[in-house]
Design a protein around this motif. Structure first.
Motif, PDB file in Angstrom:
ATOM      1  N   ALA A 161      44.841   5.265  37.950  1.00  0.00           N
ATOM      2  CA  ALA A 161      44.772   6.321  36.932  1.00  0.00           C
ATOM      3  C   ALA A 161      46.161   6.924  36.710  1.00  0.00           C
ATOM      4  O   ALA A 161      46.586   7.159  35.572  1.00  0.00           O
ATOM      5  N   LEU A 162      46.897   7.144  37.812  1.00  0.00           N
ATOM      6  CA  LEU A 162      48.244   7.713  37.701  1.00  0.00           C
ATOM      7  C   LEU A 162      49.192   6.728  37.026  1.00  0.00           C
ATOM      8  O   LEU A 162      50.046   7.108  36.219  1.00  0.00           O
ATOM      9  N   ASP A 163      49.022   5.461  37.355  1.00  0.00           N
ATOM     10  CA  ASP A 163      49.813   4.408  36.748  1.00  0.00           C
ATOM     11  C   ASP A 163      49.565   4.337  35.243  1.00  0.00           C
ATOM     12  O   ASP A 163      50.508   4.200  34.451  1.00  0.00           O
ATOM     13  N   GLY A 164      48.314   4.428  34.856  1.00  0.00           N
ATOM     14  CA  GLY A 164      47.957   4.442  33.440  1.00  0.00           C
ATOM     15  C   GLY A 164      48.601   5.622  32.732  1.00  0.00           C
ATOM     16  O   GLY A 164      49.121   5.494  31.615  1.00  0.00           O
ATOM     17  N   PHE A 165      48.576   6.783  33.392  1.00  0.00           N
ATOM     18  CA  PHE A 165      49.204   7.983  32.851  1.00  0.00           C
ATOM     19  C   PHE A 165      50.714   7.766  32.685  1.00  0.00           C
ATOM     20  O   PHE A 165      51.290   8.082  31.633  1.00  0.00           O
ATOM     21  N   ALA A 166      51.347   7.197  33.703  1.00  0.00           N
ATOM     22  CA  ALA A 166      52.798   6.998  33.680  1.00  0.00           C
ATOM     23  C   ALA A 166      53.222   6.026  32.584  1.00  0.00           C
ATOM     24  O   ALA A 166      54.220   6.232  31.901  1.00  0.00           O
ATOM     25  N   ARG A 167      52.436   4.969  32.377  1.00  0.00           N
ATOM     26  CA  ARG A 167      52.812   3.899  31.446  1.00  0.00           C
ATOM     27  C   ARG A 167      52.119   4.003  30.091  1.00  0.00           C
ATOM     28  O   ARG A 167      52.229   3.087  29.283  1.00  0.00           O
ATOM     29  N   LEU A 168      51.328   5.074  29.912  1.00  0.00           N
ATOM     30  CA  LEU A 168      50.522   5.210  28.687  1.00  0.00           C
ATOM     31  C   LEU A 168      49.694   3.943  28.473  1.00  0.00           C
ATOM     32  O   LEU A 168      49.613   3.409  27.365  1.00  0.00           O
ATOM     33  N   ASP A 169      49.073   3.498  29.545  1.00  0.00           N
ATOM     34  CA  ASP A 169      48.384   2.213  29.553  1.00  0.00           C
ATOM     35  C   ASP A 169      46.902   2.435  29.866  1.00  0.00           C
ATOM     36  O   ASP A 169      46.554   2.969  30.919  1.00  0.00           O
ATOM     37  N   VAL A 170      46.029   2.031  28.945  1.00  0.00           N
ATOM     38  CA  VAL A 170      44.596   2.262  29.129  1.00  0.00           C
ATOM     39  C   VAL A 170      43.855   1.011  29.598  1.00  0.00           C
ATOM     40  O   VAL A 170      42.630   1.005  29.672  1.00  0.00           O
ATOM     41  N   SER A 171      44.608  -0.041  29.946  1.00  0.00           N
ATOM     42  CA  SER A 171      43.935  -1.319  30.220  1.00  0.00           C
ATOM     43  C   SER A 171      43.036  -1.257  31.451  1.00  0.00           C
ATOM     44  O   SER A 171      42.102  -2.046  31.572  1.00  0.00           O
ATOM     45  N   SER A 172      43.290  -0.327  32.391  1.00  0.00           N
ATOM     46  CA  SER A 172      42.445  -0.297  33.592  1.00  0.00           C
ATOM     47  C   SER A 172      41.349   0.769  33.526  1.00  0.00           C
ATOM     48  O   SER A 172      40.577   0.915  34.474  1.00  0.00           O
ATOM     49  N   ALA A 173      41.271   1.522  32.412  1.00  0.00           N
ATOM     50  CA  ALA A 173      40.337   2.659  32.348  1.00  0.00           C
ATOM     51  C   ALA A 173      38.889   2.251  32.605  1.00  0.00           C
ATOM     52  O   ALA A 173      38.196   2.857  33.432  1.00  0.00           O
ATOM     53  N   ALA A 174      38.421   1.203  31.921  1.00  0.00           N
ATOM     54  CA  ALA A 174      37.026   0.795  32.089  1.00  0.00           C
ATOM     55  C   ALA A 174      36.778   0.330  33.520  1.00  0.00           C
ATOM     56  O   ALA A 174      35.726   0.613  34.111  1.00  0.00           O
ATOM     57  N   ASP A 175      37.766  -0.348  34.090  1.00  0.00           N
ATOM     58  CA  ASP A 175      37.662  -0.807  35.471  1.00  0.00           C
ATOM     59  C   ASP A 175      37.545   0.354  36.456  1.00  0.00           C
ATOM     60  O   ASP A 175      36.808   0.267  37.437  1.00  0.00           O
ATOM     61  N   ILE A 176      38.289   1.421  36.187  1.00  0.00           N
ATOM     62  CA  ILE A 176      38.234   2.592  37.069  1.00  0.00           C
ATOM     63  C   ILE A 176      36.836   3.215  37.010  1.00  0.00           C
ATOM     64  O   ILE A 176      36.282   3.619  38.028  1.00  0.00           O
ATOM     65  N   VAL A 177      36.257   3.261  35.812  1.00  0.00           N
ATOM     66  CA  VAL A 177      34.896   3.783  35.676  1.00  0.00           C
ATOM     67  C   VAL A 177      33.918   2.902  36.464  1.00  0.00           C
ATOM     68  O   VAL A 177      33.008   3.393  37.142  1.00  0.00           O
ATOM     69  N   ARG A 178      34.121   1.603  36.423  1.00  0.00           N
ATOM     70  CA  ARG A 178      33.257   0.694  37.194  1.00  0.00           C
ATOM     71  C   ARG A 178      33.439   0.906  38.695  1.00  0.00           C
ATOM     72  O   ARG A 178      32.475   0.867  39.451  1.00  0.00           O
ATOM     73  N   GLN A 179      34.687   1.130  39.096  1.00  0.00           N
ATOM     74  CA  GLN A 179      34.916   1.394  40.525  1.00  0.00           C
ATOM     75  C   GLN A 179      34.215   2.680  40.958  1.00  0.00           C
ATOM     76  O   GLN A 179      33.730   2.783  42.083  1.00  0.00           O
TER      77      GLN A 179
END
Lengths: 234, 234
Positions: free
Chosen positions: A140-158
């Motif tokens: 989540a922090l990485d996504g915030f840092a890189r403005l990258d949403v590619s892992s968002a759905a995966d985080i919800v699954r986790q």
């Protein structure tokens, strides 16, 4: 020229806030790791350290909140800049609450290891849950840092996986308690540790949803993982 | 004249947001009362209703969040107006989480009353805790509505009382479980109800601290009840 200067200052302000969110995130990650380590290895000194460091997390939250309000008042950001500031305001609330849960785990570690030991609890499942949550938080922090949403759905699954694991731990703990009622107290403490980790997962999930809002301008809270996937890919 | 018109529109926007926060607060109060009522009187229909209404709370949060961002972008509020908007952004997060806890209690009520009854739990302490939390929430919302900080320190004290009550309930439940291990499952469900109420208290306390920030411009989170009293009185 003044105009350009102002823009540069604004970018520097935003960048400063972003990097402090990541600093706060790093500190919170450390607090989680240390709290779990203190629990597993009965390291009461480390537990004490986690409890004492919680005020640093709180101070970062208060400072960042003030800076966000200042930026809005002085720079009057709009569009994606405003979304970034609002995302920070929300993100730090969740980070602070993850920090609270880490401190709670440290207090539980102290209680569990200071009490008379009728049982030698094993922490495999707790450790597993904590590792998933730590990975969620990092992503989540990485996504915030890189403005990258590619892992968002995966985080919800986790997060769903963590919730499932919590229910499993609960069932196991209840079985142990029924087998030997003298262990009830200590297993209830461990149950609250599992609950704290489960809460952390919820907060990390919230954070990843804010990143989607920041980058895509769409609020995906209270929707489905498929909707998050759809928004993230467009 | 355009200027005056804009101001009037701005005031109307702010007033609209304030009244919707109070509407959301009223709905959340109702969700708590109904969840507790469903638990105590084994009213599974009412439990279902609470679970189904949670999405209304969520929708109010998402809508209000968007409106706050719009107001900031269009009206560029500063000073106390900006503090008001930021207070709303924070308040609705806590209200939404109180709503989540109410829905959790409703789900627990369903589980507790659908399971085979080995025991007839009494809910006096749960009811007492819930009443304190409901009063905290009403006072926090009232403070928000009236820009009145006079009850803030008292709300923080009530939160301490709720925490103490939670520890008491926990001790009692552990005693019951040890006396009859067949009751462990149901008492653990009740324990999580007590935990949910304790969390609601934390959120109501947060809300009253935001009111102090809104009215006095000072962030009193993570301070002491004496500091809150001092800030409130000046």
């Amino acid at each position: 020229m003044v105009h350009e200067h102002t823009y540069k200052q604004f970018d520097a302000d935003l960048e400063g806030i972003r990097s402090r969110v990541l600093q706060m995130g790093g500190l919170v990650e450390e607090q989680i790791s240390n709290a779990i380590e203190a629990l597993i290895s009965a390291n009461l000194e480390l537990a004490e350290q986690v409890i004492n460091n919680d005020h640093q997390v709180n101070a970062l939250e208060v400072g960042l909140d003030e800076d966000c309000t200042q930026i809005i008042a002085r720079r009057q950001p709009t569009a994606s800049d405003l979304r970034m500031v609002m995302t920070v305001v929300k993100t730090i609330t969740d980070l602070e609450r993850i920090g609270d849960e880490a401190a709670k785990i440290a207090r539980m570690a102290r209680r569990i290891h200071e009490s008379d030991r009728l049982t030698q609890p094993r922490f495999n499942e707790i450790k597993y849950m904590a590792n998933v949550v730590l990975e969620m938080l990092r992503r989540a922090l990485d996504g915030f840092a890189r403005l990258d949403v590619s892992s968002a759905a995966d985080i919800v699954r986790q997060d769903m996986q963590v919730d499932e694991e919590f229910r499993l731990v609960l069932r196991h703990l209840i079985t142990f308690m029924m087998e030997d009622p003298r262990t009830i107290s200590v297993f209830i403490d461990i149950m609250f540790v599992a609950k704290a980790i489960e809460r952390m997962g919820d907060h990390a999930k919230n954070m990843s949803e804010y990143v989607v809002y920041m980058v895509k301008g769409k609020d995906v809270r209270h929707t489905t993982v498929e909707e998050i996937e759809r928004v993230a890919q467009r």
